[in-house]
Design an enzyme around this catalytic site. Structure first.
Site, PDB file in Angstrom:
ATOM      1  N   SER A   1       0.842  -1.196   0.000  1.00  0.00           N
ATOM      2  CA  SER A   1       0.000   0.000   0.000  1.00  0.00           C
ATOM      3  C   SER A   1       0.877   1.244   0.000  1.00  0.00           C
ATOM      4  CB  SER A   1      -0.873   0.011   1.258  1.00  0.00           C
ATOM      5  OG  SER A   1      -1.440   1.292   1.446  1.00  0.00           O
TER       6      SER A   1
ATOM      7  N   TYR B   1      -0.692  -0.445   9.953  1.00  0.00           N
ATOM      8  CA  TYR B   1      -0.959  -0.898   8.576  1.00  0.00           C
ATOM      9  C   TYR B   1       0.255  -0.654   7.674  1.00  0.00           C
ATOM     10  CZ  TYR B   1      -3.660  -0.914   4.147  1.00  0.00           C
ATOM     11  OH  TYR B   1      -4.133  -1.149   2.887  1.00  0.00           O
TER      12      TYR B   1
ATOM     13  N   LYS C   1       2.387  -3.377   5.684  1.00  0.00           N
ATOM     14  CA  LYS C   1       2.409  -3.323   4.217  1.00  0.00           C
ATOM     15  C   LYS C   1       3.827  -3.177   3.664  1.00  0.00           C
ATOM     16  CE  LYS C   1      -1.810  -3.854   2.856  1.00  0.00           C
ATOM     17  NZ  LYS C   1      -2.156  -5.212   2.347  1.00  0.00           N
TER      18      LYS C   1
END
Ligand code: NAI
Length: 306
Positions: free
Chosen positions: A152, A165, A169
């Site tokens: 991401s 996150y 990622k």
């Protein structure tokens, strides 16, 4: 020439909706037999239901494709092993793995707890590790494998409130970089998708017009390319709204400093040279960095390396 997956077996995790659903449907439409995996929980990872995965299987079958539903939690290795076994029993091979399943627990680093951090790492990073581990030896034995990890922009570049996150990622990129080397002689290629799409994950975060442009259908061609026979390797392919780009990690050429300047002050004095973008390049193995550094030192010190 059209890209097809006839005779190939694919596993797509988190394929009950959003991007995964779209990847699974497109793979099946081009001939792949697909395991539609989905835990079926809420955006934050709570709850579970296989209804969404079953609905996607029904959609694929209605279009004349072949698929099976699976409700494994990618964060649980035993469940993942069961999923791979299900594919092997039904079709006898696994050629393609699209690691797509994901959740969000957004909070600033100050406000977020370690439990949320751990859960996000467990689903995104360990989920990818688990699924990849469970298919790896099968792909080695077949001398064929195409694996996609889903990264991401939040990991590659950062995003306020997404430290957990983003860390997860970026972790999958580290995993990819080494698996590319270990899988090379077995014809296993590993690539990363950096998508941007209008799904429940981004609902309410994007302006309506942007959301409408960012359909999952505009991202899926990137995955289809990354898992094709002639796929690239070790590529981070960004995709959204029909636009595609490659993201790279580069290192500057850098500079060797004389012994008396190998100090923080010396680094400060040579910062322009150290950080100059001239000659910066993508290294394809960690050892290349050591070779570069030692080479510079040897050259400057007049040492001949063997
Ligand atoms: P989504 O929330 O629509 O779909 C994710 C799916 O994963 C859901 O169906 C969910 O049930 C499933 N899932 C969650 N935890 C699971 C688990 N432990 N085991 C099995 N399945 C599980 O999200 P979206 O947007 O389709 O995201 C797909 C992937 O793309 C995720 O990895 C996400 O982080 C990534 N991504 C999405 C972006 C976007 O703009 N939508 C941007 C960057 C990355």
């Amino acid at each position: 020439m059209s890209i097809r997956y006839d005779g190939k077996v694919a596993i797509v995790t988190g394929a009950g909706q959003g991007l995964g659903r779209c990847h699974a449907i497109a793979l099946a439409a081009r001939g792949a037999k697909v395991v539609v995996n989905d835990l079926g929980g809420a955006k934050d990872g709570t709850g579970a239901s296989s209804d969404a995965a079953r609905a996607v299987v029904a959609e694929i079958e209605a279009a004349g494709g072949e698929a099976i539903a699976n409700g494994a939690n990618v964060a649980q290795y035993t469940e993942v092993e069961g999923m791979v076994q299900q594919a092997m029993e039904k079709w006898g091979r696994v050629d393609i793995l699209v690691n797509n399943a994901g959740i969000l627990r957004d909070k600033s680093f100050t406000k977020g707890g370690l439990d949320d951090f751990q859960l996000v790492l467990d689903v995104h990073l360990m989920g990818t590790v688990n699924c990849t581990k469970a298919v790896w030896d099968i792909m080695r034995d077949q001398s064929y494998g195409r694996i996609v990890v889903t990264t991401s922009s939040s990991g590659l570049y950062g995003n306020f409130g997404q430290s957990n996150y983003g860390a997860a990622k970026m972790g999958v990129i580290g995993l990819m970089n080494t698996l590319v080397q270990e899988g090379a002689k077995y014809n296993i290629r590993v690539n990363a998708l950096a998508p941007t799409a209008g799904t429940r994950m981004t609902e309410g975060l994007l302006p309506e017009k942007a959301f409408e442009l960012l359909t999952p259908e505009t991202v899926t061609p990137a995955v289809l390319y990354l898992v094709s026979e002639d796929a690239p390797n070790r590529t981070i392919l960004a995709a959204g709204a029909g636009a595609f780009a490659v993201s790279r990690i580069v290192e500057t050429e850098g500079a060797w400093l004389p012994v008396e300047e190998q100090t923080p002050e010396g680094i400060a004095a040579h910062w322009d040279e150290i950080s100059s973008r001239e000659g910066e390049r993508e290294l394809t193995a960690g050892f290349e960095q050591s070779i570069k550094m030692v080479g510079k030192a040897a050259e400057n010190l007049g040492i001949k390396l063997d």
